[in-house]
Each structure stands twice: as structure tokens, then as C-alpha cells.
Design an enzyme around this catalytic site. Sequence first.
Site, PDB file in Angstrom:
ATOM      1  N   CYS A   1     111.110 -89.377  85.204  1.00  0.00           N
ATOM      2  CA  CYS A   1     110.379 -89.154  83.950  1.00  0.00           C
ATOM      3  C   CYS A   1     109.069 -88.433  84.205  1.00  0.00           C
ATOM      4  CB  CYS A   1     110.110 -90.504  83.274  1.00  0.00           C
ATOM      5  SG  CYS A   1     109.125 -90.375  81.772  1.00  0.00           S
TER       6      CYS A   1
ATOM      7  N   THR B   1     101.347 -86.867  56.271  1.00  0.00           N
ATOM      8  CA  THR B   1     102.428 -87.402  55.457  1.00  0.00           C
ATOM      9  C   THR B   1     103.388 -88.210  56.323  1.00  0.00           C
ATOM     10  OG1 THR B   1     102.291 -85.507  53.964  1.00  0.00           O
ATOM     11  CG2 THR B   1     104.318 -86.794  53.904  1.00  0.00           C
TER      12      THR B   1
END
Length: 388
Positions: free
Chosen positions: A328, A240
Site C-alpha cells: 500500500c 454538497t
Amino acid sequence: MSVASPVYLDHNATTAPAPEAVEAMLQALRQDWANPSSMHAPGQAARQRLGAARAALARVIGCQPAELVFTSGATESNHAAVLGALSRGRALGRTRLLLSAVEHPGLLGLAERLRAQGTPVDLLPVDARGVVDVDAAARLIGPDVALLSVMAANNETGVCMPLQALSVLARAHGVPFHVDATQALGKCTLRFDASGADLWSVSAHKLHGPKGVGALVIRKGLDWPPLIGGQQERHRRGGTENAPGIAGFAAAATRVAATLEADLPRIQGLRDRLAQGLRQRVPALVVFGEGAPRLPNTLGLRFGTLDAERALHALEREGIVASSGAACAAGGTEPSAVLLAMGCTPHEARAGIRFSLGRDTTDTDIARTLAAVERAIVPLLAELAAAA
């Protein structure tokens, strides 16, 4: 006495959600919260909102609405491009991947995993400025290549890649060309329809949209296997749809595009003023990517060989928020793979810092940053020199 807010110079990592994006998401949550796949009236109202957001985002990106496949973000989009290429390529005898050596750690990590499973992977070298070597790509590309994948602009240095030359090369060999445009969208005027790409990855939170939503653009006529099966997104990505996130993505992109041409020269002027001021204060300053086309907002550098983690902590104590390329991927303990690929030594690569500006960055922010460097970084460099 009020304390000044921190100066945020980490817009390549993420950006604050735009008010327009927040409002669009709230409207989607409050008014059209039904499942867009449902056939009843509330579901069709949600479907209409989703379609309007798709059309708005397509206008900004420079693609057709039907070419947009919504995902959870650029990482998923990149995976869909790579894994789809390998799935598609098996029947064609195309099983090798060709990526640049300075891709995002998420994409290089996938490539390493695939290599360990037997997939041939070649990494394109870059020059000392960080620009992909097109001649090396010409030597390495061949009939067994399933995908050529290169980022539009590097997240650490801001260096822009020669997409047109690479797209011509890919097309001549019948190789799909994927561009990770995560850092380009909203930070330059590049569009999908002018990039020569077959596939484009983007993420909402890099341009003042919400986290957890992105898109893969798939050129019309290119048959591409889905990463997640299901009926949604024309059977190309099941599940969805994140309708509120998509609405926020479209609203943010529309807002950024409305003033982009005016914003970019102003942001570049601030970036260049920051670089000039830093040079005056730090003779040992090295700017990465100089002489190459770069994003107007990005300044990758090192203060001599001052460790990035130490420098960033010192700056944050002064109210300046920036980042290192290594953080990161490895919490700041490993040298930047991007800088190593550019020919830096490990010691130099551990010193890499990135200042990335945004549309809300001001003259005052630049002045505060330069003053903070004067107070925090210059003394540390003096200590290093004395200890040498």
C-alpha cells in the site's frame, strides 16, 4: 471447463459492495437526486433520505446522529482530526501530537509533513506483538499535547489496541482522544460509545459499502474546527453531501451489523483453520501478533524470510489474492513500517503477508489456499533453503 474464481483474502484492503448498498445508492440517484440543502420539495426529499441514512449509521456505530460528520473517507477523517486538534490547540498551548508508531501510512505521512513544518510529533512504541505501550504513552503525554491518536486495530496484523487504558490516560490530561476505527467497524463488535474516544474515523468501503465516503464521529459537546468550510454537516464539513454514497454506507453497515455476532466466530474459525494448516505445511511460519487480541478475520504472517512480493505472485498464479503491508505504501519494495516497529529486521519485514477474510469466505476457500501454499510456497522455501 470453467475456471474457478480467485479466492479473495484481501478484505482489509477493500470489500465488494453489498447488494443492499448498491440498491440504496441507485434509489438515491434515481429518486432523490436533488441537493439536500435546497428548500424545495425535491431537495427536502433528498434531505430526508440523508437523515434516515445518518440515523441508521449512527445506530450501527453507537453514536448520536448529530455526532456524525460525513467525509470522503477515513483519510480525510484522520486529517480532520489531526489538523483540527492543532488548530484548536494553538490557543490552549497544545501543539504536540502523540501517535502510535503503527498507524496507517496516510496518517504517519501527515505527521511527517507536519513535523517538517515544525510541529512536535512523538510516536508511541509497540511491543513485539504490535500492541501500543501504555506506559510509554503515560510518560510522553503532557499539557502540550493537542491529540492522542491510535488505531483501534492494525490493518496489517489485526492487533487490537488498549483503547480503554489510553482513553483514561487522555482524559486525565485533558487531551482529545482520536481512534482510527477503519478496520474495526464491521470486523468486531467495538462501538464508539464503548471505546472511550472523542473522535472516530471510519470508511464505507471496508465493510461492503462504496468507496469515496466515510465519517468522522465528533463527541457531543466537543468543539472541533472544520477541515473544509461550508454550511453542510452543521458547518463542520463543507461541500454538497455525497448522498448516494452515504445511503450506500448506511445500507452496508446495517447489513453487516445484522449478522455480525454470528459471522465473527465463523470467520475466526476459518482464520484459525488457515493458520493451523499453514503451520503444518510451513515449519518456518511466523504469525504476527500472536498472544495479543486480534481481529477475527486477520492473519498477518511471514513464510520464513521469503520475500512477500515473490510469495504473493506465486499465490496469485494459483488463484489466491492476498497482500503485503508494504504494498500500500511503497509498491512492495520497502519493508513494512509496522513490522519494523514490532522489532522485525528489514529482511523479515519485507516478508510480511496479510490474509484478511470476509463474511463470504468459505471452507472451500481455505482448502484452496492451503493447497496453493503446498504447490507454490513450499517449493520456493525449499529453493531458499538449498541456496542458503
